[in-house]
Design a protein around this motif. Structure first.
Motif, PDB file in Angstrom:
ATOM      1  N   LEU A  63      67.465  61.193  30.042  1.00 15.04           N
ATOM      2  CA  LEU A  63      66.940  60.252  29.042  1.00 15.04           C
ATOM      3  C   LEU A  63      67.268  58.823  29.457  1.00 15.04           C
ATOM      4  N   PRO A  65      67.031  55.813  27.170  1.00 11.90           N
ATOM      5  CA  PRO A  65      66.703  55.090  25.932  1.00 11.90           C
ATOM      6  C   PRO A  65      67.172  53.634  25.980  1.00 11.90           C
ATOM      7  N   LEU A  75      73.045  60.874  21.414  1.00  8.19           N
ATOM      8  CA  LEU A  75      72.069  61.789  22.026  1.00  8.19           C
ATOM      9  C   LEU A  75      72.620  63.208  22.120  1.00  8.19           C
ATOM     10  N   LEU A  78      72.299  64.561  18.736  1.00  8.87           N
ATOM     11  CA  LEU A  78      70.897  64.905  18.460  1.00  8.87           C
ATOM     12  C   LEU A  78      70.523  66.233  19.122  1.00  8.87           C
ATOM     13  N   THR A 174      62.548  66.391  21.523  1.00 11.70           N
ATOM     14  CA  THR A 174      61.665  65.256  21.825  1.00 11.70           C
ATOM     15  C   THR A 174      61.152  64.603  20.537  1.00 11.70           C
ATOM     16  N   TYR A 177      64.085  62.739  18.903  1.00 15.04           N
ATOM     17  CA  TYR A 177      64.483  61.619  19.767  1.00 15.04           C
ATOM     18  C   TYR A 177      63.513  60.452  19.572  1.00 15.04           C
ATOM     19  N   VAL A 188      70.191  60.150  13.222  1.00 14.45           N
ATOM     20  CA  VAL A 188      70.933  61.173  13.979  1.00 14.45           C
ATOM     21  C   VAL A 188      72.193  61.594  13.214  1.00 14.45           C
TER      22      VAL A 188
END
Ligand code: BTN
Length: 250
Positions: A63, A65, A75, A78, A174, A177, A188
């Motif tokens: 990822l 981000p 993350l 998540l 996905t 996110y 989250v």
């Protein structure tokens, strides 16, 4: 929703290492590396992650981000929410243990290892590794495990298609996110807390002891000690000591 490039491999040392190679080669997000066997799977705190060949999910998500480095831990949270929701859709009663363990009853059914690459105070990428026990039988778990473990098979009595569950998991991750990045990252911690099984329980570590109070917007665990002071925990584990005695008994 972004199309996720998924690389499916029969055997690797660790999907985390494969993802690191692709990150270094400049692979864009989101890339998923899925393998049916890892010969050198890694767990949190430098531990090994052992899983019988062909039975379970070993997945790494690369990822990139645009978030602050201190938000990178979200993350991993998540990913654990995504696993919990994916398995709940199969009828399992899933819960979360800080920071990233997915539980089913007392047993750990999945673990998450999040590795961030930070340069000049900028988050370059995060590799979120997810191991889910899908078709493991009780005798296949290594002896002397730190905590009880379980699998989807043990919970449902049915063997499952590993690839179908992995695809559902990638899709759910996905969706969440993209929603969190577009709307609000606070989503989250709030989704995570809804499945938290240890809220209000006593946590004891060598450096801190207190009641599990909440998860802050960057994913840190907030304890309240006996003097009422709040303690912020950002790394390591949080072992539960006992239930707080409320004075009420059945
Ligand atoms: C934990 O200790 O609970 C985290 C376990 C994470 C295991 C996954 S399997 C896919 C990815 N590749 C690894 O080597 N580890 C992670």
């Amino acid at each position: 929703m972004t199309h996720v490039r998924t690389l499916v491999l029969d055997e690797v040392e660790s999907t985390q290492a494969v993802a690191r190679t692709h990150a270094a080669m400049g692979a864009p997000e989101i890339m998923a590396i899925l393998s049916f066997n890892q010969t050198s799977g890694r767990g949190r705190q430098g531990r090994a992650w052992v899983s019988p060949a062909g039975k379970n999910i070993a997945l790494s998500l690369l990822l990139r981000p645009f978030v602050q480095p201190q938000q990178g831990a979200l993350l991993g949270l998540l990913a654990s929410v995504s696993v919990a929701e994916t398995l709940a859709a199969l009828g399992l009663d899933t819960g979360l243990k800080w920071p990233n363990d997915v539980l089913c009853g007392e047993g750990k059914i999945a673990g998450v290892l999040s590795e961030a690459s930070i340069r000049s105070n900028r988050l370059e990428h995060v590799i979120v590794g997810v191991g889910v026990n899908v078709n493991t039988s009780p005798e296949e778990f290594p002896p002397l495990l730190r905590a009880p473990a379980t699998s989807v098979y043990m919970e449902t009595g049915r063997l499952q298609d590993v690839e179908i569950i992995a695809e559902a998991l990638i899709q759910r991750f996905t969706q969440l996110y993209e929603q969190a990045l577009e709307d609000d990252l606070a989503l989250v911690a709030s989704l995570w807390e809804q499945r938290w099984v240890h809220k209000g329980r006593l946590v004891r570590r060598p450096d801190a002891c207190g009641t599990a109070e909440h998860i802050d917007p960057s994913g840190a665990l907030i304890l309240r000690d006996e003097t009422g002071k709040l303690i912020r925990i950002t790394s390591g584990e949080a072992e539960i000591v006992e239930k707080i005695d409320s004075g009420e008994h059945d």
